[in-house]
Design an enzyme around this catalytic site. Structure first.
Site, PDB file in Angstrom:
ATOM      1  N   GLY A 227       1.260   3.732   1.800  1.00 57.21           N
ATOM      2  CA  GLY A 227       1.294   4.404   3.327  1.00 57.21           C
ATOM      3  C   GLY A 227       0.351   5.582   3.557  1.00 57.21           C
ATOM      4  N   GLY A 228      -0.272   5.948   2.680  1.00 56.16           N
ATOM      5  CA  GLY A 228      -1.215   7.126   3.083  1.00 56.16           C
ATOM      6  C   GLY A 228      -2.277   6.824   4.334  1.00 56.16           C
TER       7      GLY A 228
ATOM      8  CG  HIS B 171      -6.654 -22.125  13.075  1.00 57.50           C
ATOM      9  ND1 HIS B 171      -7.081 -23.126  12.357  1.00 57.50           N
ATOM     10  CD2 HIS B 171      -7.621 -21.464  13.238  1.00 57.50           C
ATOM     11  CE1 HIS B 171      -8.473 -23.181  12.313  1.00 57.50           C
ATOM     12  NE2 HIS B 171      -8.605 -22.033  12.687  1.00 57.50           N
TER      13      HIS B 171
ATOM     14  CG  ASP C 221      -5.467  -5.807   2.499  1.00 56.47           C
ATOM     15  OD1 ASP C 221      -4.800  -5.273   3.643  1.00 56.47           O
ATOM     16  OD2 ASP C 221      -5.997  -5.088   1.846  1.00 56.47           O
TER      17      ASP C 221
ATOM     18  CD  GLN D  45     -10.383   6.518  -0.668  1.00 59.23           C
ATOM     19  OE1 GLN D  45     -11.385   6.547   0.242  1.00 59.23           O
ATOM     20  NE2 GLN D  45      -9.111   5.992  -0.100  1.00 59.23           N
TER      21      GLN D  45
ATOM     22  N   GLY E 118     -11.258   3.246   1.544  1.00 55.28           N
ATOM     23  CA  GLY E 118     -12.221   4.005   2.408  1.00 55.28           C
ATOM     24  C   GLY E 118     -13.226   3.222   2.753  1.00 55.28           C
TER      25      GLY E 118
ATOM     26  CG  ASP F 189      -5.713   6.596  -0.914  1.00 55.56           C
ATOM     27  OD1 ASP F 189      -4.390   6.110  -0.486  1.00 55.56           O
ATOM     28  OD2 ASP F 189      -6.771   5.952  -0.896  1.00 55.56           O
TER      29      ASP F 189
ATOM     30  CG  ASP G  72      -0.413   0.059   2.544  1.00 53.10           C
ATOM     31  OD1 ASP G  72       0.845   0.344   2.505  1.00 53.10           O
ATOM     32  OD2 ASP G  72      -0.753  -0.442   3.309  1.00 53.10           O
TER      33      ASP G  72
END
Length: 376
Positions: A94-95, A340, A271, A194, A221, A146, A92
């Protein structure tokens, strides 16, 4: 990067596909374990490959920029060489961390000025810098810089933020296209939709993102506190606009229920920190439902954690033993629980894929949503 749709479900918008990168292929729908600082917490790389059977992991630009830093990563030959993971990686931008972790942040047209949550040092990220950092990390798929709006947020704030994200995206694309990777393999840039939970903004953002014609697209978002119904409504709206021939990545989602419902809406990639974070607190996701392994009812239950799931960890260790480790605060406890839960999440998307191919995904999904979310 290439993407091919191999099967679709007749009663929903679910699809099974394959993403091909220079570090290997990814069968979709897919869940990506989160490796924030270059590692999936409490999990060895061997377990990620052999037990969990992950096909791609996620790294975080903000955290990797702070530690170990770009100089170390570049000397190592990129994150793949540094952490020993030879399959695909997504980073990603980092925003989100800049907005959620950093102190005294100031956002303007140029970028974001903030202070490190570790050292307090003053730093600056721009769209161009975010691209350069991700070039240095060396992920196969990198994300545009973003602004992720909080929930709830006022309409005007969401609109202004979305428009800034679009302007930043143009700068990201220009800079990305004018640079090359550092390690001899290709990288792919995903823009991010967004617009908070406002239909007109989400529509406008999805249309704008689609117009950039990148190899894949992300939806950001969401899963930031809004009701699940709003998440599903916004996801369905956006999936109806983003091109169907390209992968769609729903960022930060979510529960097993969220994942199944959003696969049905046309999402390919997910994710979330939930499987590992909840594991460290004793919450286990199983094929029969949710277990709080700390509860007394598991004290003398010597059955495997989840025999149906398969995998060494889930079938070798008993519920009673894992409960004992949790209450003893042994380091092995979060390791077992994390492996697990991630094994379960990868099983879940693989099963979803199988049922899309077999043609009975929708009925299977409706049954599994009820089953997986019950408390045992």
């Amino acid at each position: 990067m290439k993407f091919k749709i191999q099967s679709t479900d007749s009663l929903s918008k679910a699809r099974a596909g394959e993403i091909t990168t220079d570090h290997g292929s990814i069968q979709t729908p897919i869940f990506m374990p989160v490796g924030t600082a270059g590692t999936v917490k409490a999990v060895h790389q061997r377990e990620i490959k052999e037990d969990i059977k992950a096909e791609i992991i996620l790294g975080n630009t903000y955290h990797l920029y702070l530690r170990p830093g770009l100089e170390v990563l570049e000397k190592a030959g990129g994150l793949h060489k540094f952490n020993g993971w030879d399959k695909p990686i997504l980073t990603d931008s980092g925003g989100y961390q800049v907005y959620s972790l950093a102190e005294n942040r100031k956002i303007n047209e140029d970028g974001v000025t903030f202070r490190s949550h570790i050292s307090g040092e003053k730093m600056f990220f721009s769209p161009e810098i975010a691209m350069d950092i991700q070039r240095s990390i060396g992920a196969d798929i990198i994300m545009a810089f973003d602004e992720c709006t909080p929930y709830p947020c006022e309409y005007d704030y969401a609109k202004n933020s979305m428009e800034l994200t679009h302007r930043w995206l143009k700068r990201c694309c220009n800079h990305f296209d004018q640079t090359t990777g550092l390690y001899g393999y290709s990288q792919t840039l995903f823009p991010i939709v967004q617009g908070s939970v406002y239909k007109d903004l989400r529509k406008q953002s999805a249309e704008t993102i689609a117009s950039f014609e990148r190899e894949g697209n992300a939806i950001g978002g969401l899963s930031v506190g809004e009701p699940h119904e709003d998440m599903y409504e916004m996801t369905e709206l956006v999936c109806g606009i983003l091109p169907s021939e390209k992968p769609r990545y729903l960022m930060g989602v979510g529960t097993p229920e969220n994942i199944l419902e959003c696969i049905a809406l046309g999402i390919d990639m997910f994710d979330c920190v939930m499987p590992t974070r909840n594991a460290r607190n004793g919450m286990l996701f199983t094929t029969q439902g949710i277990i709080n392994i700390k509860n007394a009812k598991w004290q003398d239950d010597f059955s495997p954690i989840d025999e149906e799931l398969g995998g060494y960890v889930s079938t070798f260790y008993s519920k009673a033993y894992l409960r004992h480790l949790m209450h003893s605060k042994e380091y092995l406890a979060p390791m077992i629980a994390s492996v697990h839960n991630l094994t379960f999440y990868l099983w879940l998307v693989k099963e979803a894929r199988n049922h899309i191919v077999e043609g009975d995904f929708n009925s299977w999904k409706n049954k599994m949503v009820k089953q997986l979310m019950q408390r045992l």
